[in-house]
Motif scaffolding. Structure first.
Motif, mmCIF file in Angstrom:
data_model
loop_
_atom_site.group_PDB
_atom_site.id
_atom_site.type_symbol
_atom_site.label_atom_id
_atom_site.label_comp_id
_atom_site.label_asym_id
_atom_site.label_seq_id
_atom_site.Cartn_x
_atom_site.Cartn_y
_atom_site.Cartn_z
ATOM 1 N N UNK A 17 0.833 -1.204 0.000
ATOM 2 C CA UNK A 17 0.000 0.000 0.000
ATOM 3 C C UNK A 17 0.865 1.252 0.000
ATOM 4 N N UNK A 18 1.969 1.217 0.741
ATOM 5 C CA UNK A 18 2.891 2.357 0.754
ATOM 6 C C UNK A 18 3.486 2.570 -0.634
ATOM 7 N N UNK A 19 3.796 1.472 -1.337
ATOM 8 C CA UNK A 19 4.303 1.606 -2.701
ATOM 9 C C UNK A 19 3.263 2.275 -3.605
ATOM 10 N N UNK A 20 1.978 2.007 -3.376
ATOM 11 C CA UNK A 20 0.926 2.659 -4.167
ATOM 12 C C UNK A 20 0.802 4.134 -3.806
ATOM 13 N N UNK A 21 0.922 4.447 -2.519
ATOM 14 C CA UNK A 21 0.834 5.852 -2.089
ATOM 15 C C UNK A 21 1.941 6.676 -2.732
ATOM 16 N N UNK A 22 3.139 6.110 -2.763
ATOM 17 C CA UNK A 22 4.311 6.828 -3.293
ATOM 18 C C UNK A 22 4.571 6.371 -4.728
ATOM 19 N N UNK A 23 3.590 6.593 -5.590
ATOM 20 C CA UNK A 23 3.679 6.075 -6.946
ATOM 21 C C UNK A 23 4.703 6.793 -7.814
#
Length: 223
Positions: free
Chosen positions: A96-102
């Motif tokens: 989810x963090x990887x999606x937030x920091x796209x």
């Protein structure tokens, strides 16, 4: 190394990791806004540099209480460098963090061991795209925080960290049972002597009264 690092936020573990970098001459910045005196003391002791923002950083390290990991990531949304989440979070939260920091290149990390203050005590497991993992491996290579690269996507390092934490809980629980049984029957000293002998011969048996450390630091982000 010319890499500029930002650290969010210097608790006991984060400050020690920051000190590893500043000892190498790597500029490592932190954000004092909204932080308390304890955080400021840790940052000063670690040689961190106060900054108003982390816009000029090539790398951002998130080392904070696990419950704050998502909010910390959201606070730097739009960052375009290498972002390492090194918190004890679930693989699902790591992705989810990887999606937030796209817009960033995100690596997943798991720190195993105490705050790194001497070689051979603490490892930083890394997983994710090579474009994130390789710079981080280089950043910590040869320091008291040993980088170990795992073959897998974001979430792999977090899975290992959680699995190891569960293993330790079980180990401590069994060790506590064993010591309690021995003490109840007056053979606690003999158990410790036996365990010590087995450990010296290479077998993994607890040698002292078990100390059950907390699973994760509960210091609030504003400390």
């Amino acid at each position: 190394m010319k890499t500029s690092v930002g650290l969010l936020h210097p608790g006991a573990m984060g400050a020690a990791v920051g000190a590893v970098l500043t000892a190498r001459g790597i500029r490592t910045s932190w954000l004092p806004a909204g932080r308390g005196p304890a955080t400021r003391r840790r940052a000063e002791d670690a040689g961190l540099t106060e900054a108003e923002d982390l816009a000029g950083c090539d790398v951002i390290l998130s080392i904070c209480p696990p419950a704050a990991a998502l909010d910390v990531a959201r606070s730097v949304a739009g960052f375009t460098g290498v972002y390492l989440d090194a918190n004890a979070i679930s693989p699902r939260h790591a992705t989810e963090i990887a999606r937030i920091l796209d817009k960033a290149t995100v690596a997943d990390g798991g720190i195993v061991g105490p705050p790194p203050r001497q070689a051979g005590t603490t490892r930083l497991y890394l997983s994710g795209p090579a474009t994130a993992v390789a710079p981080l491996e280089s950043l910590f290579a040869g320091t008291d925080l040993r980088p170990v690269v795992l073959d897998g996507p974001v979430g792999t390092a977090s899975a290992l960290k959680l699995a190891f934490a569960s293993y330790n809980k079980l180990t401590f629980a069994l060790a506590a049972q064993s010591h309690a049984l021995a003490e109840r029957h007056g053979v606690g000293g003999e158990l410790r002597e036996l365990a010590s002998e087995h450990t010296a011969s290479g077998n993994r048996i607890a040698t002292t009264r078990p100390y059950c450390a907390p699973y994760a630091a509960r210091t609030p982000p504003s400390a």
